[in-house]
Scaffold this active site. Structure first.
Site, PDB file in Angstrom:
ATOM      1  CG  HIS A  14       2.131   2.592  -4.052  1.00  0.00           C
ATOM      2  ND1 HIS A  14       2.793   2.064  -5.137  1.00  0.00           N
ATOM      3  CD2 HIS A  14       1.529   1.544  -3.445  1.00  0.00           C
ATOM      4  CE1 HIS A  14       2.577   0.765  -5.189  1.00  0.00           C
ATOM      5  NE2 HIS A  14       1.823   0.415  -4.152  1.00  0.00           N
ATOM      6  CG  HIS A  16      -2.129  -1.765  -1.722  1.00  0.00           C
ATOM      7  ND1 HIS A  16      -2.353  -2.451  -2.890  1.00  0.00           N
ATOM      8  CD2 HIS A  16      -0.815  -1.423  -1.733  1.00  0.00           C
ATOM      9  CE1 HIS A  16      -1.223  -2.527  -3.578  1.00  0.00           C
ATOM     10  NE2 HIS A  16      -0.278  -1.909  -2.898  1.00  0.00           N
ATOM     11  NE  ARG A  18      -5.185  -5.196   1.019  1.00  0.00           N
ATOM     12  CZ  ARG A  18      -4.071  -5.366   0.327  1.00  0.00           C
ATOM     13  NH1 ARG A  18      -4.047  -5.176  -0.971  1.00  0.00           N
ATOM     14  NH2 ARG A  18      -2.963  -5.732   0.924  1.00  0.00           N
ATOM     15  CG  ASN A  42      -3.266  -4.861  -5.504  1.00  0.00           C
ATOM     16  OD1 ASN A  42      -3.770  -3.843  -5.028  1.00  0.00           O
ATOM     17  ND2 ASN A  42      -2.373  -5.584  -4.844  1.00  0.00           N
ATOM     18  CE  LYS A 100       1.891  -1.070  -9.385  1.00  0.00           C
ATOM     19  NZ  LYS A 100       1.686  -1.150  -7.964  1.00  0.00           N
ATOM     20  CG  HIS A 137       5.307  -4.747  -8.392  1.00  0.00           C
ATOM     21  ND1 HIS A 137       4.895  -4.694  -7.079  1.00  0.00           N
ATOM     22  CD2 HIS A 137       6.307  -5.662  -8.425  1.00  0.00           C
ATOM     23  CE1 HIS A 137       5.612  -5.538  -6.351  1.00  0.00           C
ATOM     24  NE2 HIS A 137       6.473  -6.155  -7.152  1.00  0.00           N
ATOM     25  CG  HIS A 175       6.843  -0.564  -4.357  1.00  0.00           C
ATOM     26  ND1 HIS A 175       7.468  -1.242  -5.379  1.00  0.00           N
ATOM     27  CD2 HIS A 175       5.537  -0.937  -4.406  1.00  0.00           C
ATOM     28  CE1 HIS A 175       6.576  -1.989  -6.012  1.00  0.00           C
ATOM     29  NE2 HIS A 175       5.404  -1.814  -5.440  1.00  0.00           N
ATOM     30  CG  LEU A 220       6.703  -9.380  -2.395  1.00  0.00           C
ATOM     31  CD1 LEU A 220       5.765 -10.309  -3.144  1.00  0.00           C
ATOM     32  CD2 LEU A 220       8.158  -9.833  -2.564  1.00  0.00           C
ATOM     33  CG  ASP A 248       3.346  -0.889  -1.346  1.00  0.00           C
ATOM     34  OD1 ASP A 248       2.171  -1.083  -1.705  1.00  0.00           O
ATOM     35  OD2 ASP A 248       4.264  -1.696  -1.538  1.00  0.00           O
ATOM     36  CG  HIS A 252      -2.122  -8.727   3.593  1.00  0.00           C
ATOM     37  ND1 HIS A 252      -2.820  -9.302   2.551  1.00  0.00           N
ATOM     38  CD2 HIS A 252      -1.095  -8.040   3.025  1.00  0.00           C
ATOM     39  CE1 HIS A 252      -2.228  -8.985   1.406  1.00  0.00           C
ATOM     40  NE2 HIS A 252      -1.193  -8.202   1.656  1.00  0.00           N
ATOM     41  CB  ALA A 264       3.923  -9.573   0.085  1.00  0.00           C
TER      42      ALA A 264
HETATM   43  O1  DOR Z   1       3.964  -6.016  -0.228  1.00  0.00           O
HETATM   44  C1  DOR Z   1       3.146  -5.769  -1.095  1.00  0.00           C
HETATM   45  N1  DOR Z   1       1.812  -5.807  -0.836  1.00  0.00           N
HETATM   46  N2  DOR Z   1       3.575  -5.453  -2.308  1.00  0.00           N
HETATM   47  C2  DOR Z   1       2.738  -5.323  -3.349  1.00  0.00           C
HETATM   48  O2  DOR Z   1       3.189  -5.086  -4.427  1.00  0.00           O
HETATM   49  C3  DOR Z   1       1.274  -5.532  -3.167  1.00  0.00           C
HETATM   50  C4  DOR Z   1       0.864  -5.313  -1.777  1.00  0.00           C
HETATM   51  C5  DOR Z   1      -0.520  -5.838  -1.476  1.00  0.00           C
HETATM   52  O3  DOR Z   1      -1.441  -5.555  -2.235  1.00  0.00           O
HETATM   53  O4  DOR Z   1      -0.690  -6.512  -0.465  1.00  0.00           O
HETATM   54 ZN    ZN Z   2       1.630  -1.570  -3.640  1.00  0.00          ZN
END
Ligand code: DOR
Ligand code: ZN
Length: 350
Positions: A14, A16, A18, A42, A100, A137, A175, A220, A248, A252, A264
């Protein structure tokens, strides 16, 4: 006391990463440790078609450092408009490994997510037939629901229904953050599994809110009480193949986190395996790390286990205060703190 530990090279189930500058900054961190990762879809706009996923895959491949072997495993983002034809196309692609489900409004870039799960029941039926895993999720989005209860309510009202209606569907409850989620997955059939993040194993909600708000611990589903953290550690070290590694890691930029309305996501890719190792070591369960990090996820996704190995050595080192992304900064989890295990850079073949 073990001074080093050698494992089959792990995978992150899992992640991310970007796009653009952030992708270029974070991918080397993941590729240093993991052979493969399930890439979350996402983006804005979401990766909701096979064509988009293949284009995204090419961008990721461009960002892999030359001296690393790394395979991105792509996923599709389900929307109210996702078609069964797209699922058939996904199942045929060797690069798409799952879809997802984001309840609309649950988290970052989830506005295009599913408004009501019943809307995608035909798509779930198709996925069950095609044996395409569903990644969830698991949180409700109703503003009346307390943020600390959203996972439990989702399990009671929505996940149980999905599992009952589609008993053959392979599902990863992503998660997991509560004792109730752990119990649900343990009691469910073998086609229901869960990922666990390092931050939910390391922290309870005091780490977010006691003595000041710590935005870099905000993700999250939100970090819960200590009893839940303990249930997650027990599940991770149990040797039950239903529970496996999924960081996860969700980068950011610093200003987006340290803000009146911060995003988040915890950035953990810089030291993911070392963070998990810390947790397993504290629980005297280093012998269970390999199953969790390197075997069970691959088995669940029906992919071969990796053939390389990696070695972690007992060595205290300090996590950098930040990483640069162009002129911006990314603050990693445990910035400036000491970790006690360190990955050796060399990967050996089994
Ligand atoms: O904390 C999180 N950040 N939870 C998620 O489900 C998405 C993720 C994000 O893409 O930043
Ligand atoms: Zn995630």
């Amino acid at each position: 006391m073990a001074e080093k530990i050698t494992l089959t090279r792990p995978d992150d189930w899992h992640l991310h990463v970007r796009t653009g500058e952030i992708l270029k900054a974070v991918l080397p961190h993941t590729a240093r440790q993991f052979a493969r990762a399930i890439i979350m879809p996402n983006l804005a706009p979401p990766v909701s078609t096979v064509d988009r996923a293949l284009r995204y895959r090419s961008e990721i491949i461009q960002a892999i450092p030359e001296d690393r072997h790394f395979t991105p495993l792509m996923t599709l983002y389900l929307t109210d408009a996702t078609s069964c034809e797209e699922m058939a196309k996904a199942a045929q692609s060797e690069h798409i490994h799952a879809c997802k489900l984001y309840p609309a409004g649950a988290t970052t870039n989830s506005d295009a997510g599913v408004s009501h799960v019943s809307r995608i029941y035909p798509v779930l039926e198709a996925m069950q037939k095609l044996d395409l895993p569903l990644l969830i999720h698991g949180e409700t989005t109703d503003s009346d629901h307390d943020i600390f209860d959203r996972e439990k309510i989702f399990i009671d009202r929505t996940l149980s229904e999905i599992v009952k209606t589609f008993p053959g569907l392979r599902i990863v409850v992503e998660h997991v953050t509560t004792r109730e989620a752990v119990q649900f997955v343990q009691a469910a059939s073998a086609n229901i599994a869960a990922t666990i993040t390092p931050q939910h194993l390391l922290y309870n909600r005091n780490a977010l809110l006691a003595g000041g708000i710590r935005p870099h611990h905000y993700c999250l589903p939100i970090i819960k009480r200590e009893c839940h953290r303990q249930a997650l550690v027990a599940a991770a070290i149990s040797g039950n193949p239903k529970f496996f590694l999924g960081t996860d890691s969700a980068p950011h930029l610093q200003q987006r986190k340290e803000s009146a309305c911060g995003c988040a996501g915890c950035y953990t890719a810089h030291a993911a395996l070392e963070l998990y190792c810390e947790v397993f070591d504290r629980a005297n369960a280093l012998h269970r790390l390999e199953g969790f990090a390197s075997h069970y996820g691959a088995d669940f996704y029906r992919l071969p286990r990796n053939r390389e190995t990696i070695t972690l050595r007992k060595n205290t080192w300090q996590v950098p205060a930040h990483y640069c992304v162009g002129t911006d900064r990314l603050i990693p989890l445990q910035a400036g703190e000491r970790l006690h295990w360190q990955l050796s850079l060399q990967h050996d073949r089994l």
